[in-house]
Scaffold this motif. Structure first.
Motif, PDB file in Angstrom:
ATOM      1  N   VAL A  41      -3.344  -0.433   6.531  1.00  0.00           N
ATOM      2  CA  VAL A  41      -2.849   0.935   5.516  1.00  0.00           C
ATOM      3  C   VAL A  41      -3.025   2.084   6.541  1.00  0.00           C
ATOM      4  O   VAL A  41      -2.155   3.110   6.279  1.00  0.00           O
ATOM      5  N   ALA A  62       1.063  -1.263   6.267  1.00  0.00           N
ATOM      6  CA  ALA A  62       1.372  -1.837   5.102  1.00  0.00           C
ATOM      7  C   ALA A  62       0.261  -1.548   3.981  1.00  0.00           C
ATOM      8  O   ALA A  62      -0.918  -1.580   4.395  1.00  0.00           O
ATOM      9  N   ASP A  63       0.624  -1.082   2.844  1.00  0.00           N
ATOM     10  CA  ASP A  63      -0.303  -0.935   1.757  1.00  0.00           C
ATOM     11  C   ASP A  63      -0.334  -2.281   1.137  1.00  0.00           C
ATOM     12  O   ASP A  63       0.402  -2.753   0.505  1.00  0.00           O
ATOM     13  N   ASN A  65      -1.672  -3.209  -1.373  1.00  0.00           N
ATOM     14  CA  ASN A  65      -1.378  -3.156  -2.974  1.00  0.00           C
ATOM     15  C   ASN A  65       0.008  -3.369  -3.457  1.00  0.00           C
ATOM     16  O   ASN A  65       0.468  -3.587  -4.309  1.00  0.00           O
ATOM     17  N   GLY A  66       0.875  -3.558  -2.371  1.00  0.00           N
ATOM     18  CA  GLY A  66       2.470  -3.542  -2.618  1.00  0.00           C
ATOM     19  C   GLY A  66       2.787  -4.776  -1.654  1.00  0.00           C
ATOM     20  O   GLY A  66       2.326  -5.873  -1.617  1.00  0.00           O
ATOM     21  N   SER A  67       4.276  -4.949  -1.460  1.00  0.00           N
ATOM     22  CA  SER A  67       4.916  -5.953  -0.729  1.00  0.00           C
ATOM     23  C   SER A  67       4.326  -6.029   0.731  1.00  0.00           C
ATOM     24  O   SER A  67       4.267  -4.776   1.138  1.00  0.00           O
ATOM     25  N   PHE A  68       4.354  -7.055   1.416  1.00  0.00           N
ATOM     26  CA  PHE A  68       3.919  -7.017   2.756  1.00  0.00           C
ATOM     27  C   PHE A  68       5.118  -7.419   3.504  1.00  0.00           C
ATOM     28  O   PHE A  68       6.261  -7.858   3.123  1.00  0.00           O
TER      29      PHE A  68
END
Length: 84
Positions: A41, A62-63, A65-68
């Motif tokens: 992130v 990439a976060d 907690n979201g989509s990769f």
């Protein structure tokens, strides 16, 4: 830890490290996977890695907690170490 990780994962086409940080686990897996992808992130961390030797692995912001930013079923193994 790297020795146990190598034994557990074996060899494959693609490994993804969630929260890759400095990428030390991806460095340890050099030669065992055709593709090594690190997700983190921290844009600052990734910018620092872009200036150094990544030993053939790629990194993506990439976060977790979201989509990769990966296609479904594109990895043979996924690792996450010290990710909160």
């Amino acid at each position: 830890m790297e020795t146990k990780l190598k034994a557990f994962l074996g060899e494959g086409s693609c490994v993804v490290d969630l929260g890759c940080g400095s990428g030390h686990l991806l460095h340890a897996l050099a030669g065992r996977f055709n593709q090594r992808i690190g997700l983190d992130v921290s844009r600052t961390r990734l910018d620092t890695l872009a200036d150094g030797n990544t030993d053939g692995w790629e990194f993506r912001e990439a976060d977790l907690n979201g989509s990769f930013p990966l296609a479904d079923a594109s990895a043979d193994a996924v690792i996450a170490n010290q990710v909160i």
